[in-house]
Design an enzyme around this catalytic site. Structure first.
Site, PDB file in Angstrom:
ATOM      1  N   GLY A 145      -1.364 -12.534  68.772  1.00 26.11           N
ATOM      2  CA  GLY A 145      -1.804 -11.893  70.006  1.00 26.11           C
ATOM      3  C   GLY A 145      -2.555 -10.604  69.764  1.00 26.11           C
ATOM      4  CB  VAL A 146      -2.355  -7.310  71.547  1.00 24.73           C
ATOM      5  CG1 VAL A 146      -2.804  -5.888  71.287  1.00 24.73           C
ATOM      6  CG2 VAL A 146      -2.782  -7.756  72.931  1.00 24.73           C
ATOM      7  CG  ASP A 147       0.856  -6.788  65.759  1.00 25.56           C
ATOM      8  OD1 ASP A 147       0.247  -5.786  65.339  1.00 25.56           O
ATOM      9  OD2 ASP A 147       1.918  -7.178  65.260  1.00 25.56           O
TER      10      ASP A 147
END
Length: 174
Positions: A35-37
C-alpha cells in the site's frame, strides 16, 4: 505560532505530493510493506529504508508502536521528511479509535519538532488494516482540526473516489 492547521483534500498519489512532510502509513517494522508504505519506499528510494534500518538498530529495535510517529529523510520524494506512523488494525470487538487519532496527533507533533509547515497524510488504517472509510475520515478530520500545531496546512491525499468523498463529507460537516 500555534494554531489549528487548515485542512485541504487532494485526489491522487501521495508520492506525487510536494509538502514539507509526507506521512507514511507504515507497519511496525519500518522496513516497508504494501500500500502507501510500499509506494513511499519504492518512490523515495533506498535512503528512506537505510534510515529506517538505523532506527531499528537503535531506539526502535522492537519496531514502532501503534499510534507513534518518527521521521526520516524523504529521499527522492518532493518533501523534506517522511513521518512514519503505525495505524491500528480495525477490530469489531475492541475500540482502537484513540490509537488511530494518536497517529495524526503524533505525526503533527513530529512535524512541529521538524519545523514542517505543510503535511500530506494518507487515510491511515483504511486500506489493508480494514478501518471503515467513513469512520477513519471522521477520526482524521476531527483530530487534525482540533490539534494545536504550527503546521499551517494538512493535506489529506486520497487515492480513490470513495475515500475522497468520505473525507469531503467530514470536512463539510465539521
Amino acid at each position: 505560532m500555534t494554531t489549528h492547521p487548515a485542512v485541504v483534500l487532494d485526489f491522487g498519489d501521495i508520492t506525487d505530493q510536494h509538502a514539507d512532510a509526507i506521512v507514511n502509513a507504515a507497519n511496525s517494522s519500518l522496513l516497508g510493506g504494501g500500500g502507501v508504505d510500499g509506494a513511499i519506499h519504492r518512490r523515495g528510494g533506498p535512503e528512506i529504508l537505510a534510515e529506517c534500518r538505523a532506527l531499528r538498530a537503535g531506539h526502535y529495535g522492537k519496531g514502532l508502536a501503534t499510534g507513534q510517529a518518527v521521521a526520516t529523510t524523504a529521499g527522492l520524494l518532493d518533501a523534506r521528511w517522511v513521518i512514519h506512523t503505525v495505524g491500528p488494525v480495525w477490530s469489531r470487538d475492541e475500540d482502537r479509535s484513540d490509537q488511530l487519532a494518536s497517529c495524526y496527533r503524533e505525526s503533527l507533533r513530529v512535524a512541529d519538532e521538524l519545523g514542517a509547515r505543510t503535511v500530506a497524510f494518507p487515510a491511515i488504517s483504511t486500506g489493508i488494516y480494514g478501518w471503515p472509510m467513513d469512520d477513519g475520515a471522521r477520526i482524521a478530520v476531527e483530530t487534525v482540526r482540533s490539534a494545536e500545531s504550527a503546521v499551517e496546512e494538512v493535506r489529506f491525499v486520497l487515492y480513490d473516489e470513495e475515500a475522497y468523498q468520505a473525507f469531503a463529507r467530514r470536512v463539510r460537516s465539521v
